[in-house]
Design a protein around this motif. Structure first.
Motif, mmCIF file in Angstrom:
data_model
loop_
_atom_site.group_PDB
_atom_site.id
_atom_site.type_symbol
_atom_site.label_atom_id
_atom_site.label_comp_id
_atom_site.label_asym_id
_atom_site.label_seq_id
_atom_site.Cartn_x
_atom_site.Cartn_y
_atom_site.Cartn_z
ATOM 1 N N MET A 1 38.283 27.864 60.405
ATOM 2 C CA MET A 1 38.162 27.366 59.022
ATOM 3 C C MET A 1 37.999 28.536 58.045
ATOM 4 S SD MET A 1 35.316 25.045 57.129
ATOM 5 C CE MET A 1 35.161 23.671 58.240
ATOM 6 N N MET A 2 38.671 28.419 56.904
ATOM 7 C CA MET A 2 38.546 29.451 55.871
ATOM 8 C C MET A 2 37.108 29.485 55.351
ATOM 9 S SD MET A 2 41.430 29.501 52.983
ATOM 10 C CE MET A 2 42.543 30.855 52.833
ATOM 11 N N LYS A 3 36.560 30.684 55.122
ATOM 12 C CA LYS A 3 35.168 30.785 54.635
ATOM 13 C C LYS A 3 35.142 30.880 53.114
ATOM 14 C CE LYS A 3 32.000 31.061 57.943
ATOM 15 N NZ LYS A 3 32.186 31.897 59.127
ATOM 16 N N ILE A 4 36.163 31.619 52.600
ATOM 17 C CA ILE A 4 36.197 31.843 51.150
ATOM 18 C C ILE A 4 37.592 31.505 50.631
ATOM 19 C CG2 ILE A 4 36.118 33.646 49.361
ATOM 20 C CD1 ILE A 4 33.877 34.955 50.916
ATOM 21 N N ILE A 5 37.647 30.728 49.559
ATOM 22 C CA ILE A 5 38.949 30.427 48.954
ATOM 23 C C ILE A 5 38.953 30.996 47.539
ATOM 24 C CG2 ILE A 5 40.614 28.636 48.346
ATOM 25 C CD1 ILE A 5 39.112 26.705 50.154
ATOM 26 N N ARG A 6 39.847 31.937 47.295
ATOM 27 C CA ARG A 6 39.970 32.443 45.913
ATOM 28 C C ARG A 6 40.735 31.407 45.095
ATOM 29 N NH1 ARG A 6 40.669 38.569 44.213
ATOM 30 N NH2 ARG A 6 38.573 38.444 45.034
ATOM 31 N N THR A 7 40.043 30.832 44.132
ATOM 32 C CA THR A 7 40.572 29.671 43.402
ATOM 33 C C THR A 7 40.804 30.020 41.937
ATOM 34 O OG1 THR A 7 39.326 28.252 44.910
ATOM 35 C CG2 THR A 7 40.046 27.251 42.846
ATOM 36 N N SER A 8 41.989 29.716 41.437
ATOM 37 C CA SER A 8 42.322 29.994 40.035
ATOM 38 C C SER A 8 42.625 28.704 39.303
ATOM 39 C CB SER A 8 43.566 30.874 39.941
ATOM 40 O OG SER A 8 43.280 32.176 40.346
ATOM 41 N N LEU A 9 42.007 28.525 38.139
ATOM 42 C CA LEU A 9 42.301 27.365 37.295
ATOM 43 C C LEU A 9 43.108 27.848 36.086
ATOM 44 C CD1 LEU A 9 38.828 25.536 37.279
ATOM 45 C CD2 LEU A 9 40.554 25.646 39.088
ATOM 46 N N VAL A 10 44.246 27.212 35.881
ATOM 47 C CA VAL A 10 45.171 27.650 34.832
ATOM 48 C C VAL A 10 45.005 26.750 33.606
ATOM 49 C CG1 VAL A 10 47.604 27.901 34.231
ATOM 50 C CG2 VAL A 10 46.811 28.574 36.519
ATOM 51 N N GLN A 11 44.251 27.231 32.635
ATOM 52 C CA GLN A 11 44.056 26.465 31.388
ATOM 53 C C GLN A 11 45.213 26.820 30.440
ATOM 54 O OE1 GLN A 11 40.107 25.704 29.652
ATOM 55 N NE2 GLN A 11 40.796 26.827 27.876
#
Ligand SMILES: NC(=O)CC(=O)C(=O)O
Length: 276
Positions: A1-11
């Motif tokens: 399982m992935m431990k860290i997800i780099r997440t980007s929100l595009v406003q």
């Protein structure tokens, strides 16, 4: 399982020109990838202005249509999980406000239809009735990012604690809400609702708004990522912007162990009390 997800929100800024909206979204998804994003998410109604008078004109079938094509290609070219905001969908002569999710190969892996339609009337401020045109969805929808279960909701769905709790009970650690709160409800409720859902359910909450526009339905902006502690990790202002955070899933496990409310619920009592 992935431990860290780099997440980007595009406003992103959304206008009346569908093609321009799609081109802008594609560019911003590539920009997010350059910042190392593994999971990218767009706002509610990102291919059209937000309003009941626009839903017919901008509606498309899924997965065959210009908006689905762009999303699939952008996910594949950038090799990211892409939560493709929402756009009006036409299916069997009915209209829905629909969120699609694409995997890094460009395959459609989830489709969620807004479950609670945005029908409100605040005299002198805002009246909106999605149900004039749209039909509601009836299904919870989750998808998997390398072993991490993610649940979907759309904007007004954020107000319904039951939805978020059902996702938690299904094992979600992240909830994603493409959204477009407005200038009346946004300032007082947008951050608060996200923190409430996060802290109640001990999971990450991401909500993605369009950038502030100048006329018609005006979006509040302030896209946000909230931790399972209810802490605002990052929050946008009102303009076009990409916000990003490293979502560390061990934080979910930690808070769930340290404050084990889901094992302490008195489900043996609640029904009895309600019936008294
Ligand atoms: N636009 C929505 O669906 C919800 C919203 O603006 C609100 O709940 O307020």
């Amino acid at each position: 399982m992935m431990k860290i997800i780099r997440t980007s929100l595009v406003q992103m800024q959304v206008g009346a020109d569908r093609l321009k909206n799609l081109e802008n979204a594609a560019k911003l998804i590539a920009d997010a990838k350059k910042l190392g994003a593994q999971l990218v998410a767009l706002p509610e109604c990102f291919n059209s202005p937000y309003g009941t008078n626009f839903f017919h004109e901008y509606a498309e079938t899924i997965p065959n249509g210009p908006t689905s094509n762009m999303l699939s290609e952008a996910a594949r070219e950038n090799s990211v999980y892409l939560v493709g905001g929402t756009f009006p969908e036409i299916e069997n002569n009915k209209y829905y406000n629909t969120c699609t999710v694409w995997n890094p190969h460009g395959k459609l892996i989830a489709k969620f239809k807004k479950m609670h339609l945005f029908d409100i009337d605040i005299p002198g401020k805002i009246t909106f009735k999605e149900s004039d045109i749209l039909s509601p969805g009836s299904d919870l929808v989750t998808f998997d990012v390398e072993g991490v279960k993610v649940g979907l909701g759309i904007c007004y769905d954020l107000r319904f604690e039951e939805l978020a709790k059902l996702y938690r009970l299904q094992g979600c650690k992240v909830l994603i809400f493409p959204a477009a709160f407005n200038m009346t409800t946004g300032p007082i409720h947008f951050e608060l609702l996200q923190r409430a859902r996060a802290v109640d359910n001990q999971l990450f909450v991401c909500a993605i708004s369009p950038a502030r526009n100048e006329s018609g339905y005006i979006a509040w902006g302030h896209s946000q990522i909230t931790s399972p502690w209810g802490k605002v990790m990052v929050q946008a202002k009102d303009k076009e912007e990409i916000i990003q955070a490293d979502i560390d899933l061990t934080e979910c496990d930690d808070v769930r162990r340290q404050i084990p409310i889901f094992y302490q619920r008195r489900i043996d009592l609640y029904d009895t009390i309600k019936k008294k």
